[in-house]
Design a protein around this motif. Structure first.
Motif, PDB file in Angstrom:
ATOM      1  N   GLN A 131       0.303  -1.146   0.266  1.00  0.00           N
ATOM      2  CA  GLN A 131       0.046  -0.337  -0.014  1.00  0.00           C
ATOM      3  C   GLN A 131       0.840   1.494   0.015  1.00  0.00           C
ATOM      4  OE1 GLN A 131      -2.603   2.527   3.573  1.00  0.00           O
ATOM      5  NE2 GLN A 131      -3.214   0.035   3.131  1.00  0.00           N
ATOM      6  N   ARG A 149       1.076   4.786   1.252  1.00  0.00           N
ATOM      7  CA  ARG A 149       0.492   5.372   1.960  1.00  0.00           C
ATOM      8  C   ARG A 149       1.695   6.761   2.506  1.00  0.00           C
ATOM      9  NH1 ARG A 149       0.954   6.060   7.711  1.00  0.00           N
ATOM     10  NH2 ARG A 149      -0.963   6.696   8.801  1.00  0.00           N
ATOM     11  N   LYS A 153       1.584  10.759   2.794  1.00  0.00           N
ATOM     12  CA  LYS A 153       0.245  11.515   3.069  1.00  0.00           C
ATOM     13  C   LYS A 153       1.022  12.272   2.766  1.00  0.00           C
ATOM     14  CE  LYS A 153      -2.260   9.041   5.798  1.00  0.00           C
ATOM     15  NZ  LYS A 153      -4.011   8.885   5.162  1.00  0.00           N
ATOM     16  N   ASN A 191      -3.378   4.181  -0.028  1.00  0.00           N
ATOM     17  CA  ASN A 191      -4.161   4.953   0.552  1.00  0.00           C
ATOM     18  C   ASN A 191      -4.710   5.896   0.646  1.00  0.00           C
ATOM     19  OD1 ASN A 191      -4.054   7.138   2.743  1.00  0.00           O
ATOM     20  ND2 ASN A 191      -3.752   4.327   4.534  1.00  0.00           N
ATOM     21  N   ASP A 192      -6.177   6.024   0.160  1.00  0.00           N
ATOM     22  CA  ASP A 192      -6.799   7.429   0.842  1.00  0.00           C
ATOM     23  C   ASP A 192      -7.275   7.887  -0.921  1.00  0.00           C
ATOM     24  OD1 ASP A 192      -6.745   7.248   3.183  1.00  0.00           O
ATOM     25  OD2 ASP A 192      -5.521   9.070   3.625  1.00  0.00           O
ATOM     26  N   HIS A 213      -7.139   1.569   0.067  1.00  0.00           N
ATOM     27  CA  HIS A 213      -7.488   1.049   1.150  1.00  0.00           C
ATOM     28  C   HIS A 213      -7.965   2.076   1.494  1.00  0.00           C
ATOM     29  CE1 HIS A 213      -7.026  -0.999   5.263  1.00  0.00           C
ATOM     30  NE2 HIS A 213      -7.127   0.415   5.419  1.00  0.00           N
ATOM     31  N   GLY A 216      -9.806   4.735   5.810  1.00  0.00           N
ATOM     32  CA  GLY A 216     -10.179   4.735   6.836  1.00  0.00           C
ATOM     33  C   GLY A 216     -11.813   4.833   6.842  1.00  0.00           C
ATOM     34  N   ASP A 232     -12.411   8.499   5.242  1.00  0.00           N
ATOM     35  CA  ASP A 232     -12.429   8.970   4.337  1.00  0.00           C
ATOM     36  C   ASP A 232     -13.575   8.109   3.196  1.00  0.00           C
ATOM     37  OD1 ASP A 232      -9.035   8.919   5.417  1.00  0.00           O
ATOM     38  OD2 ASP A 232      -8.644   7.139   5.370  1.00  0.00           O
ATOM     39  N   SER A 275     -10.523   0.462   7.007  1.00  0.00           N
ATOM     40  CA  SER A 275      -9.547   0.231   8.503  1.00  0.00           C
ATOM     41  C   SER A 275     -11.125  -0.058   9.168  1.00  0.00           C
ATOM     42  CB  SER A 275      -9.146   1.576   9.006  1.00  0.00           C
ATOM     43  OG  SER A 275      -7.834   1.832   8.003  1.00  0.00           O
ATOM     44  N   GLY A 283      -8.700  -4.044   7.446  1.00  0.00           N
ATOM     45  CA  GLY A 283      -7.426  -3.134   8.543  1.00  0.00           C
ATOM     46  C   GLY A 283      -7.893  -3.761   9.878  1.00  0.00           C
ATOM     47  N   LYS A 327       1.313   6.846  13.236  1.00  0.00           N
ATOM     48  CA  LYS A 327      -0.023   7.012  13.227  1.00  0.00           C
ATOM     49  C   LYS A 327      -1.023   7.836  14.401  1.00  0.00           C
ATOM     50  CE  LYS A 327      -4.990   6.061  11.680  1.00  0.00           C
ATOM     51  NZ  LYS A 327      -5.635   7.351  10.600  1.00  0.00           N
ATOM     52  N   ILE A 351      -3.095  -4.428  11.998  1.00  0.00           N
ATOM     53  CA  ILE A 351      -1.966  -3.312  11.574  1.00  0.00           C
ATOM     54  C   ILE A 351      -1.754  -2.924  13.593  1.00  0.00           C
ATOM     55  CG2 ILE A 351      -3.828  -1.353  11.287  1.00  0.00           C
ATOM     56  CD1 ILE A 351      -1.588  -0.679   9.441  1.00  0.00           C
TER      57      ILE A 351
END
Ligand SMILES: Cc1ncc(COP(=O)(O)OP(=O)(O)O)c(N)n1
Ligand SMILES: Cc1nc(C(=O)O)sc1CCOP(=O)(O)O
Ligand SMILES: [Mg+2]
Length: 559
Positions: free
Chosen positions: A388, A390, A392, A420-421, A435, A437, A440, A459, A478, A488, A513
């Motif tokens: 993944q 990720r 940011k 991610n996102d 992926h 959350g 998101d 998530s 996750g 995080k 995770i």
């Protein structure tokens, strides 16, 4: 394009109407060779059009791409025809097409064979083999020559003469001596040709343990250690690389192959697939290696990709029913299968891919002075089974560029790549999924935007969230933080008990995770919940000096 009816589009290589038939029903009329390279975000409420877009987008992934010299990668196979279609020339053609490489053919023998065995062999006269070689090599740019059944010494000699006259980038030799049914396909005189002329010109030879034994004058091979010794001895016969295939090794739950490049040994393991449909695996493996070499891969990476392709193809075809004999063929066209079964996402996403889930982190990459692509390459080489990105704080353009490079790397290892996102980035680079959350893009909307084929992870910290993820059409969840994490901010720790509770209600596979590393990964995997499929980690891999070593170590712990 004048209208949908006259969509006659160019394609570098006609390999039949099969792909087209997947698309045509969407319009209810006949189309030929769609070529569609752009990314589509589906805003069309008409489900018919939506289906078409997703399918056509997948088709563009299946087309041959020119190499940097603008030439279509090309493998010439010099082998025998198998009337049953499972091995020989037929397997080579299918393997190359599946790996998106052009394949030309020089037929050395015509066999009458089926799933029971070989009923007859008709050897093509060497003059006519020479004529075929001359026709192809004098006219068409060939990157790699791959050999299969070479049924006479004179055919070996004719081949070597032509290879000297028309040098190619690589020569891949599958030293076919017997069929899977045990029928002899090349006699002892051919061995002389192998030893004296062909092997010294070879870039990689791919014997199974019986063939390795024949090449070495009959020494028996009974263990991986014997295979290593054999690989070294065969290397001394001249080929630059040797792959001794251990699929027939007794008493092993894994298919272990030994690769030797003259300096290092590599043991390549894959789970043994319990199926009768293994006819043609040797031809297919050698053809896949050839195809990857033709595309420009390094030898080790070509071998790994080919092995992974075989593993997945056997798994997909394990229950295929063809013929009444002991050994059936398998299906090379996994991607077509995915198109056919677009309503059934589970055929595409394999929950076992969650085993070692590497999640990148731009801050850590900056700290250690490496690019995202370098980090991802090291992780997949070390055994990460899914990745993944990720990132940011990456700029969108940089993120997209990096994602495209990472996708190429992951595809060459058969490892899915998720974003991610950022659905926009996932769509733009045609990543394998996303992926998201709880704050998101909602998973249900992500599913609508990405279509049925892409992988979506969500998530979840609670049973309710896990239930919702399933309703929304996610593929996995996750679950964490299992342990406290520095990666995080303000992340709530749910502990092993929280993980267990979520696993017990989840109808989806789960990856754990949060704060997972070498000291506790075992404890996580041993909570005893069958749908816990793996661990997702950031700092344990990426906040370290050597990502490759850390990934290998963690892989060994969780496998
Ligand atoms: C495999 C996996 N599980 C959980 C997460 C966390 O996602 P999210 O809650 O959206 O937090 P961010 O990663 O976006 O900070 C994940 N990324 N991967
Ligand atoms: C990205 C992420 N999500 C989490 C969650 O609990 O959902 S914990 C986490 C960070 C995991 O990093 P590390 O492996 O370095 O602890
Ligand atoms: Mg998120």
């Amino acid at each position: 394009m004048a209208s949908t009816e006259s969509l006659l589009l160019c394609c570098p290589f006609d390999y039949g109407g099969a792909r087209v038939s997947q698309v045509a029903p969407c319009f209810g009329r006949s189309l030929r060779f769609p070529i569609w390279n752009s990314v589509h975000i589906n805003t069309d409420s008409n489900p018919k059009n939506y289906r078409l877009r997703v399918k056509v987008q997948m088709q563009s992934n299946m087309m041959m791409k020119p190499n940097s010299d603008n030439k279509i990668p090309h493998v010439l196979t010099v082998a025998g025809s198998d009337s049953g279609g499972g091995a020989g020339i037929q397997a080579d053609l299918k393997a190359c097409a599946a790996r998106r490489v052009y394949c030309s053919t020089v037929v050395t023998a015509v066999t009458a064979q089926n799933t029971v065995g070989v009923q007859g062999v008709n050897i093509v006269p060497e003059d006519f083999v020479a004529e075929q070689l001359q026709s192809v090599l004098s006219d068409m740019h060939v990157d790699v020559v791959k050999t299969g059944m070479l049924p006479s010494l004179n055919i070996v000699k004719v081949l070597c003469q032509n290879l000297r006259k028309f040098p190619v980038k690589a020569l891949v030799v599958d030293p076919v001596m017997k069929s899977t049914s045990g029928d002899v396909l090349a006699g002892p005189s051919v061995l002389t040709g192998f030893l004296e002329e062909l092997l010294p010109m070879t870039d990689i030879v791919t014997p199974n343990i019986k063939e390795a034994s024949v090449l070495l004058g009959g020494v028996p091979l009974k263990s991986v250690s014997d295979m290593r010794t054999a690989a070294k001895l065969i290397h001394d016969l001249g080929p630059r690389n040797v792959l001794v295939k251990g699929g027939d090794l007794p008493d092993s739950s894994d298919a272990i192959d030994v690769f030797f490049d003259g300096e290092e040994f590599y043991e390549l393991c894959s789970p043994r697939v319990n199926t009768r449909n293994t006819h043609g695996t040797g031809c297919t493996l050698a053809s896949c290696i050839s195809a990857e070499l033709a595309k420009g891969s390094s030898m080790l990476s070509a071998v790994k990709t080919a092995k992974h392709f075989i593993e997945v193809a056997l798994d997909y075809s394990r229950d295929m029913a063809m013929g009444n004999g002991a050994q059936g063929p398998f299906d090379h066209f996994l991607e077509l299968k995915n198109i056919n079964q677009s309503s059934s996402r589970q055929t595409r996403f394999n929950p076992n891919d969650l085993l070692l889930y590497a999640v990148t982190d731009s801050t850590m990459n900056r700290k250690w002075g490496r690019s995202i692509a370098e980090a991802v390459k090291a992780a997949v080489e070390g055994g990460a089974t899914i990745v993944q990105l990720r990132e940011k704080d990456a700029e969108t353009r940089d993120f997209l560029d990096a994602a495209k490079v990472c996708l190429e790397i992951c595809r060459s290892y058969g490892v899915p790549l998720l974003i991610n996102d950022r659905l926009d980035v996932a769509l733009a680079c045609d990543a394998d999924g996303v992926h998201v959350g709880q704050s998101d893009m909602p998973a249900r909307l992500a599913r609508t935007l990405l279509g049925p084929e892409k992988i979506i992870g969500v998530s979840c910290k609670t049973p309710e969230q896990a239930h919702q993820a399933w309703i929304d059409g996610a593929d996995y969840i996750g679950c964490g933080g299992v342990y406290p994490t520095n990666t995080k901010a303000n992340n709530r720790t749910i502990g092993l008990d929280g993980l267990k509770e979520v696993c017990q209600v989840s109808r989806l596979p789960v990856v754990a995770i949060g704060g997972i590393g070498l000291s506790n990964a075992r404890a996580v995997m041993e909570i005893g919940e069958p749908n816990l499929k793996g661990v997702a980690v950031v700092s344990t891999l990426f906040d370290r000096e050597c990502i490759l070593t850390e990934t290998r170590n963690l892989h060994a712990l969780v496998s």
